[in-house]
Design an enzyme around this catalytic site. Structure first.
Site, short mmCIF file in Angstrom:
data_model
loop_
_atom_site.label_atom_id
_atom_site.label_comp_id
_atom_site.label_asym_id
_atom_site.label_seq_id
_atom_site.Cartn_x
_atom_site.Cartn_y
_atom_site.Cartn_z
N GLY A 159 12.98 124.74 78.84
CA GLY A 159 12.34 125.64 80.05
C GLY A 159 12.96 125.39 81.28
N GLY A 182 13.58 122.94 83.64
CA GLY A 182 13.20 121.77 83.92
C GLY A 182 13.74 121.32 85.42
NE ARG A 183 19.36 120.85 85.99
CZ ARG A 183 20.71 120.57 86.15
NH1 ARG A 183 20.79 119.53 86.96
NH2 ARG A 183 21.46 121.18 85.47
CE LYS A 194 21.55 124.34 87.11
NZ LYS A 194 22.76 124.62 86.47
CG ASP A 226 16.22 113.35 88.08
OD1 ASP A 226 16.68 114.45 87.82
OD2 ASP A 226 16.95 112.37 88.42
N GLY A 227 14.25 116.57 87.06
CA GLY A 227 14.06 117.83 87.89
C GLY A 227 15.15 117.85 89.22
NE ARG A 282 17.16 130.72 81.24
CZ ARG A 282 17.91 129.52 81.62
NH1 ARG A 282 19.12 128.95 81.03
NH2 ARG A 282 17.59 129.05 82.93
CG ASP A 294 19.27 126.69 76.32
OD1 ASP A 294 19.71 126.33 75.39
OD2 ASP A 294 19.28 125.73 77.29
CG ASN A 295 23.10 127.28 78.64
OD1 ASN A 295 22.06 127.11 79.27
ND2 ASN A 295 23.68 125.98 78.03
#
Length: 489
Positions: free
Chosen positions: A88, A90-91, A111, A123-124, A181, A250-251
């Site tokens: 998902g 994540g950052r 992003k 850590d996002g 995606r 996912d890309n």
């Protein structure tokens, strides 16, 4: 006058049920400041050409902005061939959509915006190094005419981010016609959320594939479009020597746009087995493997769409991939060689050319650019790019004989000058070689962003001669050849 007066926002994805995302507020960085603002692109959305503090506050998540509804999307995906359900945003956060001057809606994605429920062990955050690479490459790809996401701008901060070393936190404002995606459909399939999957397919058709709505089988038609667009994208990658490096599902964008720039690389010497990703130990995503992996990824998407599309329709669409890819790749190669007509022997001409380039470790981009300048420079300029000059001369003789067969629309021979002029609009003089990106990063990490700006501007016009920037078209130094890039970003 408000800087937002000519700007239209919406946020259609946020109107979907909460199963698709989690609402998350950005976590601002310390002492945020602009690295770059893509003014020419910004104007296409009614935004100012010049960066300012108000834009900085809004687009870096420092101040609330009513049209924005930041959310982290939930998806899954196959990573190096293994299904991972725990993916998902994540950052990154999807802030809103903004209307382009042509009427298309673009996602605004921030992003490096901080932790989300999908950050896993991360850590996002994003670091300046990777943010510069994505900014430069998305602009380079757009300049080349390759389907891609874009970058509206990027910021840097004083917030420390810990990777192999301590780096500065940064944010990229990524723009894309969609952030849906392959992995979105996979997540809903593998969690048996089939009603939600059908809803997403309906919305994707409504938003992006309107012509499919009236088809006898709309979902099959949608998948067919995704196959075609993916084949087109891969044809461009292979023709222009681009290696993505991390072709996980996912890309993969459903619109066939190059997505998520990480450990990418453009070919220096023509090397089909080129691996740009330091972590790709098996060469799964090597340059020459990209067509095969794209089809593998489409097959994974087909499996996920099996509740919506009959097996024979999925197989029929997948069977079109190789033909479409071959057709588009051949079209691009003929264009790169200045050939307007199509004859059966062209395939052999292409094959012998690639074999010669590979055997001689010839620089891919410089070869085609030299070939484009035969109206101005002696043929020896091309021959000298090869170790085996005799073989190079033999191929060049074949090529020039093939060019003699070219005629225009009314049957008149095409002159060398006409052909070369067209070829210079197809064969770039400038590409984003990894060493050039690294030099820009090194300066930026010292607080000097001038090289980022200069390189971005050169790459927006890769086909222009730009003689004042001749140094950027040179062969890479030894340390800069075949660089493998880490995924740590």
């Amino acid at each position: 006058m408000s800087i937002w007066q000519r700007v239209s926002f919406t946020h259609r994805f946020s109107q979907l049920p909460s199963a698709f995302y989690t609402l998350v507020e950005p976590q601002p960085l310390d002492n945020t400041r602009w690295v770059a603002w893509n003014g020419e692109f910004a104007q296409q959305f009614g935004l100012p050409a010049a960066q300012n503090d108000e834009l900085l506050a809004v687009f870096s998540g420092q101040s609330e902005f009513e049209p924005f509804r930041p959310l982290a999307m939930k998806y899954a995906g196959h990573q190096f061939g293994v299904y991972n359900p725990d993916l998902g945003d994540g950052r990154g956060l999807l802030l809103a959509e903004i209307e382009h001057q042509n009427g298309t809606w673009f996602d605004i994605h921030l992003k490096g915006a901080g932790l989300t429920p999908y950050s896993r062990m991360g850590d996002g955050r994003a670091v300046l190094r990777s943010t510069i690479r994505e900014y430069l490459c998305s602009e380079a790809m757009a300049g080349l005419g390759i389907p891609t996401t874009r970058a509206l701008g990027m910021v840097v901060s004083d917030t420390p981010v810990y990777r192999e070393k301590t780096e500065f936190g940064a944010m990229l404002i990524r723009m894309a016609e969609t952030h849906v995606r392959f992995g979105h459909f996979e997540h809903l399939f593998y969690t048996n959320q089939l009603a939600e999957q059908k809803l997403l397919a309906d919305k994707v058709i409504e938003w992006h594939f309107a012509d499919c709505a009236s088809a006898e089988k709309p979902y099959a038609a949608m998948f067919g479009e995704i196959v075609q667009k993916t084949a087109d994208m891969i044809a461009y990658w292979q023709a222009y020597g681009f290696a993505h490096g991390v072709m996980n599902t996912d890309n993969m964008s459903i619109l066939g746009q190059t997505f998520d720039y990480g450990p990418f690389g453009f070919l220096d010497d023509y090397e089909p087995g080129y691996i740009c990703n330091h972590s790709d130990y098996q060469g799964r995503y090597a340059f020459e493997q990209q067509p095969r992996i794209a089809l593998w990824n489409l097959s994974a998407l087909a499996h996920a769409l099996s509740p919506l599309v009959e097996r024979e329709d999925l197989e029929q669409a997948l069977s079109q991939f190789e033909g479409r890819l071959s057709q588009q790749f051949s079209r691009l190669m003929r264009s790169k060689l200045g050939l307007k007509t199509k004859i059966a022997e062209d395939g052999r001409l292409f094959e012998s050319m690639f074999e010669l380039l590979n055997q001689n470790h010839t620089d891919y981009t410089r070869f085609f650019r030299a070939l484009s300048n035969l109206d101005k420079q002696p043929a020896q300029e091309v021959i000298d790019l090869f170790i085996d000059r005799e073989a190079a001369q033999a191929w060049l003789d074949l090529y020039l004989a093939r060019c003699e067969l070219e005629v225009d629309e009314i049957g008149e021979p095409i002159s060398a000058e006409q052909r070369s002029e067209q070829m210079r609009q197809t064969n770039p003089k400038y590409i984003l070689r990894n060493y050039l990106a690294q030099l820009a990063i090194d300066k930026a990490e010292e607080g000097d962003f001038s090289e980022v700006h200069r390189l971005a501007e050169i790459l927006r016009h890769p086909y222009d001669s730009q003689p004042e920037f001749e140094a950027y078209a040179k062969l890479p130094p030894e340390w800069g050849k075949k660089m493998e890039i880490s995924c740590s970003s």
